[in-house]
Design an enzyme around this catalytic site. Structure first.
Site, PDB file in Angstrom:
ATOM      1  N   VAL A  74       0.825  -1.208   0.000  1.00 17.04           N
ATOM      2  CA  VAL A  74       0.000   0.000   0.000  1.00 17.04           C
ATOM      3  C   VAL A  74       0.863   1.262   0.000  1.00 17.04           C
ATOM      4  O   VAL A  74       0.549   2.238  -0.685  1.00 17.04           O
ATOM      5  CB  VAL A  74      -0.956   0.000   1.205  1.00 17.04           C
ATOM      6  CG1 VAL A  74      -1.715   1.321   1.297  1.00 17.04           C
ATOM      7  CG2 VAL A  74      -1.947  -1.155   1.098  1.00 17.04           C
ATOM      8  N   GLU A  75       1.952   1.231   0.752  1.00 24.51           N
ATOM      9  CA  GLU A  75       2.803   2.421   0.862  1.00 24.51           C
ATOM     10  C   GLU A  75       3.530   2.744  -0.443  1.00 24.51           C
ATOM     11  O   GLU A  75       3.534   3.898  -0.889  1.00 24.51           O
ATOM     12  CB  GLU A  75       3.836   2.229   1.983  1.00 24.51           C
ATOM     13  CG  GLU A  75       3.263   2.242   3.392  1.00 24.51           C
ATOM     14  CD  GLU A  75       2.915   3.646   3.878  1.00 24.51           C
ATOM     15  OE1 GLU A  75       3.101   4.621   3.118  1.00 24.51           O
ATOM     16  OE2 GLU A  75       2.444   3.758   5.018  1.00 24.51           O
ATOM     17  N   THR A  76       4.160   1.738  -1.049  1.00 26.68           N
ATOM     18  CA  THR A  76       5.053   2.031  -2.184  1.00 26.68           C
ATOM     19  C   THR A  76       5.010   1.031  -3.330  1.00 26.68           C
ATOM     20  O   THR A  76       5.738   1.192  -4.309  1.00 26.68           O
ATOM     21  CB  THR A  76       6.516   2.089  -1.694  1.00 26.68           C
ATOM     22  OG1 THR A  76       6.870   0.809  -1.134  1.00 26.68           O
ATOM     23  CG2 THR A  76       6.714   3.175  -0.659  1.00 26.68           C
TER      24      THR A  76
END
Length: 203
Positions: A74-76
């Protein structure tokens, strides 16, 4: 074998086969193809990089590696070069403030401030912090994920004021839309990564 020769060989064999056996053979072939294709398709849909670093850090800090995978996704999307407008860096989007918290509470050298871009170090820091938040919120992974995004103090205020009960089912009650979507996405990917890569972890 040429196609014409193959057809000369296979056609009589198929004609000689009873209809029921042909149907059964077809079903078996379809099942075999699905058995092979579905795992390949799932791994394409839910890619995984830095597997060894994730597994090692998760084992060291005693949390689920699949939760770490979900956070990174989700972050990167496993891109270690990502830097946010808030100067969050690397795979797990570690902010300078998070690094300070980690250094203050864990046996990490201040030198890690200059190593956040290193995927291995980034995963170690992010995994430690995620484990720290899980412990801070009495093992509630969904609440820890919310705190990873919005900060622990803000999440504590939501829980105290009963704006959110800390469950994934009621994540739609989270005050911040970004955090609401973040929790829903991470916990969703958590289940998917566990389903696809569960064999990586020994019982």
């Amino acid at each position: 074998m040429e196609l014409s020769s193959f057809k000369k060989w296979i056609d009589p064999a198929l004609r000689a086969m009873p209809p029921k056996r042909m149907i059964l053979t077809g079903i078996i072939l379809i099942v075999l193809i699905m058995f092979i294709a579905i795992p390949v398709s799932n791994r394409w849909m839910y890619p995984l990089k830095y597997e060894e670093d994730i597994l090692n850090s998760a084992k060291q800090y005693k949390i689920s590696p699949f939760l770490v995978m979900a956070v990174i996704r989700v972050e990167t999307k496993f891109d270690p070069s990502r830097v946010s407008h808030a100067n969050a860096q690397g795979l797990m989007q570690i902010t300078p403030g998070t690094v300070d918290t980690v250094i203050k509470n864990a046996p990490f050298s201040p030198a890690v401030r200059d190593q956040i871009g290193d995927p291995k170090v980034n995963i170690q820091l992010g995994t430690w912090y995620l484990a720290y938040l899980i412990k801070e919120f009495n093992g509630n992974e969904a609440v820890a994920v919310a705190a990873y995004n919005a900060g622990p103090n803000k999440v504590k205020s939501w829980l105290k004021d009963k704006k959110w009960d800390g469950t994934v089912q009621n994540a739609n009650r989270i005050e911040y839309s970004e955090t609401r979507k973040y929790v829903q996405k991470v916990m969703g990917y958590y289940g998917k990564y566990k389903s696809v890569y569960g064999s990586l972890v020994e019982d």
